[in-house]
Design a protein around this motif. Structure first.
Motif, PDB file in Angstrom:
ATOM      1  N   ALA A   1       0.824  -1.218   0.000  1.00 10.65           N
ATOM      2  CA  ALA A   1       0.000   0.000   0.000  1.00 10.65           C
ATOM      3  C   ALA A   1       0.851   1.257   0.000  1.00 10.65           C
ATOM      4  CB  ALA A   1      -0.940   0.007   1.208  1.00 10.65           C
ATOM      5  N   ASP A   2       1.993   1.208   0.685  1.00  4.25           N
ATOM      6  CA  ASP A   2       2.838   2.413   0.728  1.00  4.25           C
ATOM      7  C   ASP A   2       4.092   2.239  -0.123  1.00  4.25           C
ATOM      8  OD1 ASP A   2       3.958   0.481   2.305  1.00  4.25           O
ATOM      9  OD2 ASP A   2       4.700   1.886   3.826  1.00  4.25           O
TER      10      ASP A   2
ATOM     11  N   GLU B   1      14.886  13.206  -0.524  1.00  2.00           N
ATOM     12  CA  GLU B   1      13.825  12.897  -1.483  1.00  2.00           C
ATOM     13  C   GLU B   1      13.373  11.452  -1.430  1.00  2.00           C
ATOM     14  OE1 GLU B   1      14.996  13.309  -5.528  1.00  2.00           O
ATOM     15  OE2 GLU B   1      17.061  12.695  -5.150  1.00  2.00           O
ATOM     16  N   GLU B   2      14.023  10.616  -0.609  1.00  2.21           N
ATOM     17  CA  GLU B   2      13.593   9.224  -0.491  1.00  2.21           C
ATOM     18  C   GLU B   2      14.074   8.666   0.841  1.00  2.21           C
ATOM     19  OE1 GLU B   2      16.065   6.702  -0.742  1.00  2.21           O
ATOM     20  OE2 GLU B   2      17.635   8.217  -0.969  1.00  2.21           O
TER      21      GLU B   2
ATOM     22  N   MET C   1       4.294   9.513   3.226  1.00  2.95           N
ATOM     23  CA  MET C   1       4.061   8.090   3.385  1.00  2.95           C
ATOM     24  C   MET C   1       4.343   7.300   2.112  1.00  2.95           C
ATOM     25  SD  MET C   1       0.753   6.031   4.873  1.00  2.95           S
ATOM     26  CE  MET C   1       0.017   5.473   3.351  1.00  2.95           C
ATOM     27  N   MET C   2       3.951   7.816   0.936  1.00  2.00           N
ATOM     28  CA  MET C   2       4.119   7.068  -0.307  1.00  2.00           C
ATOM     29  C   MET C   2       5.278   7.638  -1.098  1.00  2.00           C
ATOM     30  SD  MET C   2       0.388   6.011  -1.760  1.00  2.00           S
ATOM     31  CE  MET C   2       1.195   4.983  -2.988  1.00  2.00           C
ATOM     32  N   MET C   3       6.348   6.844  -1.207  1.00  2.74           N
ATOM     33  CA  MET C   3       7.533   7.234  -1.967  1.00  2.74           C
ATOM     34  C   MET C   3       8.066   6.004  -2.683  1.00  2.74           C
ATOM     35  SD  MET C   3       9.583   9.668   0.747  1.00  2.74           S
ATOM     36  CE  MET C   3       9.689   8.357   1.967  1.00  2.74           C
ATOM     37  N   PRO C   4       8.741   6.188  -3.827  1.00  2.00           N
ATOM     38  CA  PRO C   4       9.369   5.042  -4.483  1.00  2.00           C
ATOM     39  C   PRO C   4      10.521   4.508  -3.649  1.00  2.00           C
ATOM     40  CG  PRO C   4       9.999   7.097  -5.564  1.00  2.00           C
ATOM     41  CD  PRO C   4       8.935   7.443  -4.568  1.00  2.00           C
TER      42      PRO C   4
ATOM     43  N   THR D   1       0.564  12.948   3.868  1.00  2.00           N
ATOM     44  CA  THR D   1       0.144  11.982   2.854  1.00  2.00           C
ATOM     45  C   THR D   1      -1.026  12.516   2.048  1.00  2.00           C
ATOM     46  OG1 THR D   1      -0.673   9.744   2.491  1.00  2.00           O
ATOM     47  CG2 THR D   1      -1.366  10.818   4.522  1.00  2.00           C
ATOM     48  N   GLY D   2      -1.078  12.082   0.808  1.00  2.00           N
ATOM     49  CA  GLY D   2      -2.227  12.384  -0.040  1.00  2.00           C
ATOM     50  C   GLY D   2      -3.115  11.190  -0.249  1.00  2.00           C
TER      51      GLY D   2
END
Length: 648
Positions: free
Chosen positions: A95-96, A560-561, A582-585, A609-610
């Protein structure tokens, strides 16, 4: 092995637990066919099978494993539940992890071969059983002395509806299951009629004509009985004596209505999961764009000259962006996103926002009447779940007023709110609310209404009055669950042809102080001091947060990560607060949070988070996050939340 499969393998213990829960939930359906000791070891075996398929192991034959499960006696409910549980496990696990999300459906999709093998195994078992039954019937027809025994034990006790007919298709005998299946009171209503009267599809009639040449036919079709429609699997075969001479025709009917419903539910769930993933990704990216746009616009509004025309133009841009934020909230409602954090909510605002969703989609023959109390008390609730309650009730009302089979051309939908101060217990069909202060939400329609039998089962999952494939029967069950979880009460009044009215009571929230409204430059940003590490893969958003925090007096580091963030974090002694997307590559926000807390259990981490579901939000808070901010960010709220997190 793809990366998603490797990542899923690292979480095999969670998969075993989920599959064990499924097997326990469906244990009753397997109690006569599968030994308890076998059930106890099946969770680990199935977890290994699913993960091997996800890894693409060529040594695994999923169809053969599915056939073996069918032969062992695993029920249809159990196999469908296990496959659904593995799909949910794949989706929740990544999910993340936006870099793995595209690979997860392929990992789960390979399990469809297990279901195909299982269904093929079940069909082979059914054919073997029918062959044994056919041979028994041939013996019974030639040996009159054993006819009664065979009928009583091999036919009449069968769960399948069975017809015996002469070679010309005239029915000579039916069993009790056939009478129950077709809603017939006695065998006299069937004996003497033609088999073709119960085979209502043209291909079945043609198959009967070719029966001497083909020897048998099998198919599925929808049929009608007095109580309504149902679906059947039909097998027609010749009855031969020991010399091989055809002496009659046997037709076997199996009710597959429930099986088709379960298959449709699995298919619908897969479609909704895919749409939810797509909408969730769009919401995440769109919220990042809105965060940058609204954030920099708020900075411009603070520093722009006090030119009325310029301020007016900038505020028009802000209003447009706010409408964009409203669209993402509506998209979040579709994907069932929720922060999981309850707040003071006005049901009037929920009603107005919900009507904005429907006013372009409701048919013109429906009139909507909003009667909202001007001084409505607030309630403590999750605003997204309140929207879901109202959406489900309004959609049910719309369908009740536009039902073509019931001849409903339209009507009036009324949504009313009011304050209720009850001095005594309020009792209804489903409601038993103690005395107190409540906020009442009333949704009524002038549709077809419901009878007492349906009202008694209204909130039971999968109970629906809608046409096949147009409703899941879950809408009102979800409403009931949400209302109950908010310590509220729900009741319904309805009668056939007289419309329906739902009443929902929520406890009044304790009053809170409300900050005075002001222009963006009238409310100063909360300031502070310390070192803040900002982690976000979106460069404009990262730069915006860094600029705002620097203007508030903080020293800011950026990454950035997740990997770069951990390098800057070190042992956490030099970082006072981490603002983490929360959501990053690569390394997602959840994994980064866990590693930071492992290095420094006292680390303060504020999540932005979006795209956050209620379950993942609660999990992040349990894992040590100090708070969650949903994008797009309001700079005043952002600065205040940073200050609050540093003081925690």
């Amino acid at each position: 092995m793809n990366r998603a499969a490797e990542f899923l393998r690292s979480r095999d213990a969670l998969l075993v637990t989920a599959l064990s829960d499924c097997l326990r939930a469906t244990a009753l359906s397997n109690r006569y066919t599968l030994h308890p000791a076998r059930l106890a070891e099946l969770d680990r075996e199935m977890a290994g099978l699913f993960l091997a398929l996800a890894e693409g192991d060529p040594a695994v034959d999923p169809a053969a494993r599915g056939r073996r499960l069918a032969e062992e006696g695993l029920g249809e409910d159990a196999i469908l539940a296990l496959l659904s549980a593995f799909r949910r496990f794949c989706q929740d696990a990544v999910a993340d992890r936006s870099d793995l999300a595209a690979e997860a459906p392929a990992c789960a999709g390979r399990t469809d071969l297990i279901l195909r093998g299982y269904m093929a195994g079940r069909e082979e078992m059914l054919l073997r059983d029918q062959e044994q039954l056919r041979r028994a019937l041939s013996t019974a027809l030639d040996r009159q002395g054993r006819e009664l025994l065979v009928k009583n034990h091999a036919i009449d006790t069968s769960i399948n509806g069975i017809i015996l007919a002469d070679m010309d298709g005239t029915i000579s005998w039916v069993n009790s299951s056939f009478l129950s299946l077709w809603g017939l009171a006695s065998a006299r209503e069937a004996v003497g009629r033609k088999v073709t009267e119960f085979l209502t599809v043209p291909e079945a009639s043609r198959a009967l004509e070719d029966l001497p040449r083909t020897g048998g036919w099998r198919g599925e079709f929808d049929a009608e009985r007095r109580e309504g429609g149902f679906s059947v699997d039909v097998s027609v075969s010749l009855i031969r004596n020991e010399e091989g001479r055809a002496i009659g025709v046997m037709t076997s009917f199996t009710d597959i209505t429930e099986r088709r419903r379960l298959q449709a539910q699995v298919l619908q769930a897969q479609k909704m999961d895919a749409l939810g993933q797509l909408a969730g990704g769009i919401t995440h990216d769109f919220n990042n764009l809105l965060t940058a746009a609204t954030g920099y616009l708020q900075l411009v509004l603070r520093s722009a000259p006090r030119d009325p025309r310029l301020q007016h133009d900038l505020l028009q841009v802000k209003n447009a962006l706010d409408r964009g934020s409203g669209l993402t909230r509506q998209l979040g409602l579709f994907t069932r996103q929720a922060s999981g954090v309850r707040q003071s909510v006005s049901l009037n605002d929920v009603a107005r926002e919900t009507w904005e969703i429907f006013k372009r989609t409701f048919p013109p023959q429906i009139t909507v009447d909003l009667d909202l109390a001007p001084d409505l008390w607030p309630i403590e609730a999750d605003p997204n779940q309140m929207s879901q309650v109202l959406v489900n009730l309004c959609v049910n009302a719309r369908d009740a007023m536009t039902d073509p089979e019931a001849g409903s051309p339209g009507g009036t939908l009324r949504v009313r709110t009011e304050n209720v101060h009850s001095s005594e217990e309020r009792i209804g069909r489903y409601m038993r609310a103690p005395a107190g202060r409540y906020v009442l939400l009333r949704v009524s329609d002038t549709g077809v209404g419901m009878g007492p039998q349906l009202l008694d089962r209204l909130f039971v999952p999968f109970v629906t009055t809608k046409a096949a494939r147009s409703g899941t029967g879950l809408g009102l069950a979800v409403v009931y669950g949400i209302v109950s979880s908010h310590h509220g009460f729900i009741d319904v009044q309805s009668a056939a042809g007289r419309g329906t009215e739902f009443e929902v009571l929520f406890p009044m929230a304790a009053p809170r102080a409300v900050a005075a409204a002001g222009t963006p430059d009238a409310v100063p940003l909360a300031s502070g001091h310390g070192t803040v590490l900002v982690v976000d893969d979106d460069e404009p958003v990262r730069e915006l947060m860094a600029r705002v925090l620097q203007s508030c007096g903080y020293r800011v580091l950026s990454a950035e990560e997740g990997g770069g963030a951990l390098e800057l974090f070190g042992d956490g002694t030099g970082i006072d607060l981490v603002v983490l997307d929360m959501m990053m590559p690569g390394m997602g926000g959840r994994e980064c949070l866990v590693r930071m807390r492992r290095r420094n259990p006292g680390a303060r981490v504020l999540i932005t988070t979006g795209y956050t579901s209620g379950g993942s939000a609660r999990e992040l808070l349990r894992e040590g996050a100090t708070g969650i901010l949903e994008k797009p960010l309001d700079l005043i709220e952002f600065a205040a939340k940073v200050q609050e997190s540093l003081r925690a």
